[in-house]
Design a protein around this motif. Structure first.
Motif, PDB file in Angstrom:
ATOM      1  N   GLY A 152      50.013  49.319  44.523  1.00 16.69           N
ATOM      2  CA  GLY A 152      49.777  49.676  45.628  1.00 16.69           C
ATOM      3  C   GLY A 152      50.929  50.575  46.143  1.00 16.69           C
ATOM      4  N   ALA A 153      51.615  51.288  45.217  1.00 17.59           N
ATOM      5  CA  ALA A 153      52.706  52.130  45.565  1.00 17.59           C
ATOM      6  C   ALA A 153      53.745  51.535  46.167  1.00 17.59           C
ATOM      7  CB  ALA A 153      52.167  53.566  46.274  1.00 17.59           C
ATOM      8  N   PHE A 154      53.888  50.432  46.080  1.00 22.03           N
ATOM      9  CA  PHE A 154      54.978  49.651  47.005  1.00 22.03           C
ATOM     10  C   PHE A 154      54.783  49.459  48.410  1.00 22.03           C
ATOM     11  CE2 PHE A 154      57.228  51.588  43.247  1.00 22.03           C
ATOM     12  CZ  PHE A 154      57.583  50.648  42.420  1.00 22.03           C
ATOM     13  N   VAL A 155      53.845  50.148  48.902  1.00 19.51           N
ATOM     14  CA  VAL A 155      53.528  50.347  50.418  1.00 19.51           C
ATOM     15  C   VAL A 155      52.328  49.440  50.819  1.00 19.51           C
ATOM     16  CG1 VAL A 155      54.994  52.308  50.500  1.00 19.51           C
ATOM     17  CG2 VAL A 155      52.527  52.503  50.247  1.00 19.51           C
ATOM     18  N   ALA A 156      51.392  49.281  49.992  1.00 20.66           N
ATOM     19  CA  ALA A 156      50.119  48.925  50.113  1.00 20.66           C
ATOM     20  C   ALA A 156      49.627  47.832  49.352  1.00 20.66           C
ATOM     21  CB  ALA A 156      49.052  50.014  50.384  1.00 20.66           C
ATOM     22  N   GLY A 157      48.399  47.254  49.395  1.00 23.03           N
ATOM     23  CA  GLY A 157      47.840  46.241  48.422  1.00 23.03           C
ATOM     24  C   GLY A 157      48.057  44.825  49.128  1.00 23.03           C
ATOM     25  N   HIS A 158      47.131  43.813  48.731  1.00 24.56           N
ATOM     26  CA  HIS A 158      47.347  42.625  49.068  1.00 24.56           C
ATOM     27  C   HIS A 158      46.528  41.671  48.091  1.00 24.56           C
ATOM     28  CE1 HIS A 158      46.179  38.750  51.219  1.00 24.56           C
ATOM     29  NE2 HIS A 158      47.270  39.032  51.956  1.00 24.56           N
ATOM     30  N   PRO A 159      47.152  40.513  47.611  1.00 29.07           N
ATOM     31  CA  PRO A 159      46.504  39.992  46.780  1.00 29.07           C
ATOM     32  C   PRO A 159      45.250  39.692  46.941  1.00 29.07           C
ATOM     33  CG  PRO A 159      48.529  38.837  47.553  1.00 29.07           C
ATOM     34  CD  PRO A 159      48.132  39.830  48.239  1.00 29.07           C
ATOM     35  N   SER A 160      44.389  39.437  47.801  1.00 26.40           N
ATOM     36  CA  SER A 160      42.789  39.352  48.114  1.00 26.40           C
ATOM     37  C   SER A 160      42.293  40.597  47.662  1.00 26.40           C
ATOM     38  CB  SER A 160      42.655  39.218  49.591  1.00 26.40           C
ATOM     39  OG  SER A 160      42.705  40.294  50.440  1.00 26.40           O
ATOM     40  N   ALA A 161      42.668  41.816  47.515  1.00 28.84           N
ATOM     41  CA  ALA A 161      42.125  42.954  46.998  1.00 28.84           C
ATOM     42  C   ALA A 161      41.793  43.003  45.507  1.00 28.84           C
ATOM     43  CB  ALA A 161      42.794  44.241  47.544  1.00 28.84           C
ATOM     44  N   PHE A 162      42.707  42.020  44.748  1.00 24.92           N
ATOM     45  CA  PHE A 162      42.787  42.106  43.328  1.00 24.92           C
ATOM     46  C   PHE A 162      41.983  40.770  42.883  1.00 24.92           C
ATOM     47  CE2 PHE A 162      46.008  44.951  44.776  1.00 24.92           C
ATOM     48  CZ  PHE A 162      46.388  45.913  43.661  1.00 24.92           C
ATOM     49  N   VAL A 163      41.461  39.985  43.583  1.00 27.14           N
ATOM     50  CA  VAL A 163      40.769  38.741  43.405  1.00 27.14           C
ATOM     51  C   VAL A 163      39.541  39.058  42.386  1.00 27.14           C
ATOM     52  CG1 VAL A 163      39.296  36.705  44.020  1.00 27.14           C
ATOM     53  CG2 VAL A 163      41.569  37.351  45.135  1.00 27.14           C
ATOM     54  N   ALA A 164      38.976  39.930  42.585  1.00 26.57           N
ATOM     55  CA  ALA A 164      37.746  40.130  41.550  1.00 26.57           C
ATOM     56  C   ALA A 164      38.045  40.636  40.215  1.00 26.57           C
ATOM     57  CB  ALA A 164      36.702  41.257  42.100  1.00 26.57           C
ATOM     58  N   MET A 165      39.019  41.313  39.999  1.00 22.44           N
ATOM     59  CA  MET A 165      39.592  41.724  38.477  1.00 22.44           C
ATOM     60  C   MET A 165      40.444  40.435  37.903  1.00 22.44           C
ATOM     61  SD  MET A 165      42.533  42.612  37.010  1.00 22.44           S
ATOM     62  CE  MET A 165      43.597  43.715  38.027  1.00 22.44           C
ATOM     63  N   LEU A 166      41.139  39.787  38.838  1.00 24.38           N
ATOM     64  CA  LEU A 166      41.900  38.777  38.223  1.00 24.38           C
ATOM     65  C   LEU A 166      41.129  37.515  38.081  1.00 24.38           C
ATOM     66  CD1 LEU A 166      45.161  39.124  40.772  1.00 24.38           C
ATOM     67  CD2 LEU A 166      44.859  39.742  38.197  1.00 24.38           C
ATOM     68  N   ALA A 167      39.958  37.254  38.845  1.00 26.62           N
ATOM     69  CA  ALA A 167      39.056  36.301  38.333  1.00 26.62           C
ATOM     70  C   ALA A 167      38.401  36.543  36.957  1.00 26.62           C
ATOM     71  CB  ALA A 167      37.961  36.262  39.363  1.00 26.62           C
ATOM     72  N   ARG A 168      38.262  37.537  36.816  1.00 19.91           N
ATOM     73  CA  ARG A 168      37.877  38.002  35.173  1.00 19.91           C
ATOM     74  C   ARG A 168      38.857  37.698  34.111  1.00 19.91           C
ATOM     75  NH1 ARG A 168      32.660  38.004  34.189  1.00 19.91           N
ATOM     76  NH2 ARG A 168      32.294  39.442  35.961  1.00 19.91           N
ATOM     77  N   ILE A 169      40.070  38.109  34.557  1.00 21.12           N
ATOM     78  CA  ILE A 169      41.105  37.620  33.625  1.00 21.12           C
ATOM     79  C   ILE A 169      41.354  36.324  33.537  1.00 21.12           C
ATOM     80  CG2 ILE A 169      43.502  37.682  33.332  1.00 21.12           C
ATOM     81  CD1 ILE A 169      43.658  40.542  34.449  1.00 21.12           C
ATOM     82  N   ALA A 170      41.177  35.443  34.590  1.00 19.93           N
ATOM     83  CA  ALA A 170      41.328  34.165  34.485  1.00 19.93           C
ATOM     84  C   ALA A 170      40.012  33.631  33.760  1.00 19.93           C
ATOM     85  CB  ALA A 170      41.189  33.490  36.086  1.00 19.93           C
TER      86      ALA A 170
END
Length: 315
Positions: A84-102
């Motif tokens: 998120g360029a150090f200025v944006a992004g939140h863990p919840s926005a990455f859950v879908a992709m990380l769930a696949r990794i999990a």
């Protein structure tokens, strides 16, 4: 290249890059990214998302799958630092992709909600990354139980964390990064040569980004630019990026840096894709293929560790 990827590249170049180039202040990027994530990124079924505090003032999400369908590996974890360029992004926005990794790795994935600039400039995020690591150790994980991951700015933090740990003679199981920014001096050749080809990142905004994040700190500080850090005896590392990105040379040069002291690096270069295209898992077939490659890397690390632990002692 799939038709969906061709369409996404066209849309990204025509709309996303222009939007990012026009935004004068980083704060509007936060709700814009969150809305995009809610609309596009679908969490796989049987995903479990919990909350935890890795340290006082450092909340995190824990992403895993239901043990009845995808039992997790005992005492194995991924510490993921989002982009998120150090200025944006939140863990919840990455859950879908990380769930696949999990699901593909059978690991719990910890995603700290680290502090963002410009309210919290460098080195706040760097400090939070180390605090998150220490929090996992306090939970009983060994360094060899943990793979560090990250994308874009999170890849920067992941590699910076790795350098700091190795300097303290602490060796994680490994690291993977999607399109990491490794050099905030932006000396890589592809910053210029791919300026018109990158589907998402406008090269002209790099000075603005540094103003928001560094706020007067030196870009050549190794904590800000892990390409300039030392990596004694690094663990295996997997770097994935597209050849058309302005950050392509960040991964290539980082691979050379890690290989110099004998490190094992998988450099997974794709011909053309948007920045961190794995976020589009479930939409792009290329995203699923890319995640399968990363998961294979993680599984190899942990499978070898478990095989070694179960093998009879030898003299």
């Amino acid at each position: 290249m799939s038709r969906r990827l061709r369409l996404l590249l066209w849309l990204s170049r025509r709309f996303a890059r222009r939007q990012i180039a026009r935004v004068p202040d980083p704060l509007p990027l936060r709700p814009m990214f969150d809305r995009l994530a809610r609309r596009l990124f679908r969490v796989p079924p049987y995903t479990l998302v919990g909350e935890a505090a890795l340290a006082p003032g450092l909340p995190a999400l824990i992403v895993s799958n239901r043990p009845g369908t995808h039992p997790v590996r005992p005492r194995k974890a991924v510490l993921y630092l989002h982009g998120g360029a150090f200025v944006a992004g939140h863990p919840s926005a990455f859950v879908a992709m990380l769930a696949r990794i999990a699901r593909l790795t059978r690991c719990e994935v910890f995603v700290p909600d680290y502090r963002l600039a410009p309210e919290h400039p460098f080195p706040a995020a760097v400090e939070d990354a180390r605090t998150a690591w220490d929090g996992l150790i306090a939970r009983g994980y060994r360094p060899g139980d943990i793979v560090i991951g990250g994308d874009s700015a999170g890849g920067n933090l992941a590699l910076g964390l790795l350098a700091a740990l190795l300097d303290d003679r602490i060796r994680p199981a490994g690291l993977f990064a999607f399109s990491p920014v490794t050099d905030l001096t932006f000396s890589g050749a592809t910053i210029a040569t791919n300026a018109a080809r990158d589907a998402v990142l406008p090269a002209a905004r790099r000075d603005d980004l540094m103003g928001f994040y560094l706020q007067g700190a030196r870009a050549d500080d190794p904590r800000a630019s892990p390409l300039l850090a030392d990596f004694p005896d690094p663990p295996p590392v997997f770097l994935q990026y597209a050849a058309t990105e302005i950050l392509a040379d960040d991964s290539r040069r980082m691979a050379a840096k890690l290989r110099a002291p004998g490190g094992e690096v998988v450099l997974d270069e794709w011909p053309d894709a948007p920045h961190v295209w794995v976020l589009f898992d479930g939409i792009l077939p290329e995203a699923r293929q890319a995640l399968i490659r990363v998961a294979g890397f993680v599984n190899t690390l942990f499978d070898e560790d478990q095989a070694g632990a179960s093998a009879p002692a030898t003299r």
